[in-house]
Design a protein around this motif. Structure first.
Motif, PDB file in Angstrom:
ATOM      1  N   UNK A  49     -34.929   3.456 -23.126  1.00  0.00           N
ATOM      2  CA  UNK A  49     -35.379   2.831 -21.886  1.00  0.00           C
ATOM      3  C   UNK A  49     -36.849   2.467 -21.999  1.00  0.00           C
ATOM      4  N   UNK A  50     -37.336   1.722 -21.008  1.00  0.00           N
ATOM      5  CA  UNK A  50     -38.751   1.364 -20.967  1.00  0.00           C
ATOM      6  C   UNK A  50     -39.421   1.840 -19.690  1.00  0.00           C
ATOM      7  N   UNK A  51     -38.728   2.619 -18.874  1.00  0.00           N
ATOM      8  CA  UNK A  51     -39.302   3.120 -17.621  1.00  0.00           C
ATOM      9  C   UNK A  51     -39.458   4.629 -17.708  1.00  0.00           C
ATOM     10  N   UNK A  52     -40.642   5.130 -17.398  1.00  0.00           N
ATOM     11  CA  UNK A  52     -40.901   6.566 -17.432  1.00  0.00           C
ATOM     12  C   UNK A  52     -40.183   7.249 -16.275  1.00  0.00           C
ATOM     13  N   UNK A  53     -39.352   8.226 -16.586  1.00  0.00           N
ATOM     14  CA  UNK A  53     -38.602   8.930 -15.551  1.00  0.00           C
ATOM     15  C   UNK A  53     -38.805  10.439 -15.602  1.00  0.00           C
ATOM     16  N   UNK A  54     -39.585  10.917 -16.563  1.00  0.00           N
ATOM     17  CA  UNK A  54     -39.806  12.351 -16.711  1.00  0.00           C
ATOM     18  C   UNK A  54     -41.228  12.575 -17.202  1.00  0.00           C
ATOM     19  N   UNK A  55     -41.787  13.720 -16.921  1.00  0.00           N
ATOM     20  CA  UNK A  55     -43.132  14.017 -17.395  1.00  0.00           C
ATOM     21  C   UNK A  55     -43.139  14.460 -18.844  1.00  0.00           C
ATOM     22  N   UNK A  56     -44.318  14.390 -19.459  1.00  0.00           N
ATOM     23  CA  UNK A  56     -44.499  14.947 -20.800  1.00  0.00           C
ATOM     24  C   UNK A  56     -44.671  16.455 -20.639  1.00  0.00           C
ATOM     25  N   UNK A  57     -43.636  17.091 -20.145  1.00  0.00           N
ATOM     26  CA  UNK A  57     -43.709  18.469 -19.671  1.00  0.00           C
ATOM     27  C   UNK A  57     -44.084  19.424 -20.798  1.00  0.00           C
ATOM     28  N   UNK A  66     -44.431  23.839 -17.393  1.00  0.00           N
ATOM     29  CA  UNK A  66     -44.843  23.086 -16.193  1.00  0.00           C
ATOM     30  C   UNK A  66     -44.296  21.674 -16.274  1.00  0.00           C
ATOM     31  N   UNK A  67     -43.925  21.127 -15.112  1.00  0.00           N
ATOM     32  CA  UNK A  67     -43.591  19.705 -15.089  1.00  0.00           C
ATOM     33  C   UNK A  67     -44.846  18.887 -14.824  1.00  0.00           C
ATOM     34  N   UNK A  68     -44.704  17.579 -14.842  1.00  0.00           N
ATOM     35  CA  UNK A  68     -45.883  16.711 -14.754  1.00  0.00           C
ATOM     36  C   UNK A  68     -45.470  15.342 -14.226  1.00  0.00           C
ATOM     37  N   UNK A  69     -46.462  14.517 -13.969  1.00  0.00           N
ATOM     38  CA  UNK A  69     -46.230  13.161 -13.488  1.00  0.00           C
ATOM     39  C   UNK A  69     -45.344  12.414 -14.483  1.00  0.00           C
ATOM     40  N   UNK A  86     -52.685   2.820 -18.935  1.00  0.00           N
ATOM     41  CA  UNK A  86     -52.276   1.896 -17.875  1.00  0.00           C
ATOM     42  C   UNK A  86     -50.759   1.880 -17.735  1.00  0.00           C
ATOM     43  N   UNK A  87     -50.032   1.949 -18.856  1.00  0.00           N
ATOM     44  CA  UNK A  87     -48.575   1.852 -18.817  1.00  0.00           C
ATOM     45  C   UNK A  87     -47.902   3.187 -18.503  1.00  0.00           C
ATOM     46  N   UNK A  88     -48.500   4.304 -18.945  1.00  0.00           N
ATOM     47  CA  UNK A  88     -47.896   5.628 -18.792  1.00  0.00           C
ATOM     48  C   UNK A  88     -46.466   5.647 -19.334  1.00  0.00           C
ATOM     49  N   UNK A  89     -46.350   5.281 -20.624  1.00  0.00           N
ATOM     50  CA  UNK A  89     -45.047   5.301 -21.292  1.00  0.00           C
ATOM     51  C   UNK A  89     -45.205   6.018 -22.637  1.00  0.00           C
ATOM     52  N   UNK A  90     -45.187   7.330 -22.593  1.00  0.00           N
ATOM     53  CA  UNK A  90     -45.317   8.116 -23.808  1.00  0.00           C
ATOM     54  C   UNK A  90     -43.968   8.212 -24.510  1.00  0.00           C
ATOM     55  N   UNK A 146     -42.541  12.997  -8.311  1.00  0.00           N
ATOM     56  CA  UNK A 146     -43.963  13.273  -8.504  1.00  0.00           C
ATOM     57  C   UNK A 146     -44.707  11.944  -8.524  1.00  0.00           C
ATOM     58  N   UNK A 147     -45.687  11.733  -7.652  1.00  0.00           N
ATOM     59  CA  UNK A 147     -46.349  10.428  -7.564  1.00  0.00           C
ATOM     60  C   UNK A 147     -47.256  10.167  -8.765  1.00  0.00           C
ATOM     61  N   UNK A 148     -47.168   8.951  -9.303  1.00  0.00           N
ATOM     62  CA  UNK A 148     -48.091   8.548 -10.355  1.00  0.00           C
ATOM     63  C   UNK A 148     -49.448   8.182  -9.782  1.00  0.00           C
ATOM     64  N   UNK A 149     -49.468   7.786  -8.512  1.00  0.00           N
ATOM     65  CA  UNK A 149     -50.712   7.418  -7.843  1.00  0.00           C
ATOM     66  C   UNK A 149     -51.527   8.668  -7.563  1.00  0.00           C
TER      67      UNK A 149
END
Length: 398
Positions: A193-201, A182-185, A259-263, A294-297
């Motif tokens: 990088x420092x920006x999340x661009x993919x889910x922790x699928x 499954x994919x995810x937010x 808060x950051x959502x940067x795994x 996929x919206x983070x909100x």
């Protein structure tokens, strides 16, 4: 105003402890060895399994979920806690209730087949709860594997479906090998990088032999969001190397990580590219949302994509089960670095937790989680969760 309290909306809480920040280099940030960190464990209370099911079903009834669906939804949440996957158990109930209340998920929706062949199917989840979509798709994949040897089903318009191995088990108990993705937010960063661009699928695979089984359930990140949400709800720190804060520093505070959502991806670029492959199959191939679509909100609906595969191993070999047993025993019998910690196969930690629960004869839940669901019970006017005993101190034997 929404009745529930979600972890991602309550991140103002911080601990008055000394903060230790680590900035990992881009090449090593993702697989930095976890540092020693203090742990704060709260008290835990015991809840009978039937009582946990009863509470979940009462809450779902308040959201007009049909009685025919109550058992499957409550069961997969309870089984996650039974196996020690607390991030996808009762802890997730308020999220599903929120999706139902806001109309992101439809209580009465049923998945439907868009098109199919003898071995494949494209399914529209029609915004049903993820577990309803997942059960439908894996059962369809098994049905096709019975006739064609393999069933490959992709789904769109689905939602978070909890513990991925739940669906792989549905295939394994019927004699098939089950593969689920499954994919995810977007919540995971590339090592440079420092920006999340993919889910922790996530990816799960399960197959049974005569005497053994192989049951993998993993995320492409070092640890998934559920584990971090669980640490937040139980007032625990997380190891460095799991996630970064908003400044890009590795953090031991789960509220800053949420808060950051940067795994951090598992294995650096290897984990990141694995997540990309999963998203290509689940999101791009199924016509669902993918990557930053996929919206983070959480106030917006998500259109997640998922893949369900069932394989009939006896189509290839009549003695597959015996060979699987031999395969597992060869790995188990290999020399461990420390004799006190023997080699374990995927799924054995979960089995240890299941034995622990059976010894307790109840599910151990932190009092902080039970307090949250006391508020939920009050809002929904349902009977709160009854405890098996007033109080017990948490202990782990696994």
């Amino acid at each position: 105003m929404l009745w529930h309290i979600r972890p991602l909306q309550c991140l103002a809480r911080t601990r008055r402890s000394h903060r230790t920040y680590h900035r990992a280099s881009p090449a090593h940030r993702a697989f930095q060895k976890p540092a020693t960190f203090p742990v704060q464990r709260g008290e835990t209370s015991l809840v009978l399994v039937d009582e946990a099911r009863r509470f979940i079903q009462d809450c779902l009834l308040r959201m007009n979920v049909p009685t025919s669906k109550l058992r499957s939804i409550s069961e997969f949440l309870v089984v996650a806690d039974y196996r020690g996957n607390f991030g996808n158990g009762l802890n997730r109930l308020d999220g599903y209730l929120s999706d139902l209340q806001m109309g992101h998920a439809r209580a009465d929706a049923e998945p439907s087949v868009i098109n199919e062949t003898a071995a494949t199917a494209h399914v529209d989840g029609n915004s049903a709860l993820g577990v309803i979509v997942g059960d439908f798709c894996m059962d369809l994949a098994v049905e096709k594997a019975q006739k064609a040897g393999i069933g490959f089903v992709v789904a769109k318009n689905s939602h978070h479906f909890g513990m991925a191995s739940w669906y792989a088990f549905r295939a394994a108990v019927r004699g098939y090998a089950g593969l689920v993705m499954s994919n995810a937010v977007p919540s995971m960063v590339s090592p440079d990088t420092q920006e999340a661009s993919i889910g922790a699928n996530c990816l799960a695979f399960c197959v049974k032999g005569e005497k053994s089984h192989f049951a993998l359930d993993m995320a492409a990140s070092v640890r998934d969001l559920g584990a971090i949400e669980w640490a937040w709800s139980t007032n625990e720190y997380i190891p460095h190397g799991w996630a970064a804060d908003e400044s890009g520093f590795s953090t031991c505070f789960p509220n800053l990580a949420l808060r950051a959502l940067r795994l951090f991806p598992a294995g650096g670029h290897k984990g990141f590219t694995l997540a990309c492959i999963i998203d290509l199959l689940c999101g791009v191939l199924s016509d669902a949302q993918y990557s930053t679509q996929i919206p983070q909100n959480q106030s917006q609906p998500s259109n997640l994509g998922q893949v369900f595969v069932a394989i009939n191993p006896e189509l290839f070999l009549s003695n597959f089960r015996e060979r699987l047993d031999d395969f597992c025993s060869r790995i188990k019998d290999s020399q461990a670095e420390n004799d006190a910690n023997p080699v374990q196969l995927p799924g054995e930690n979960e089995r240890a937790h299941m034995n622990y629960v059976e010894d307790l004869r109840a599910l151990p839940y932190p009092n902080s989680l039970l307090a949250k669901y006391k508020l939920v019970a009050d809002k929904l006017c349902v009977k709160p969760i009854d405890l098996a005993f007033d109080r017990c101190q948490s202990r782990k034997s696994f």
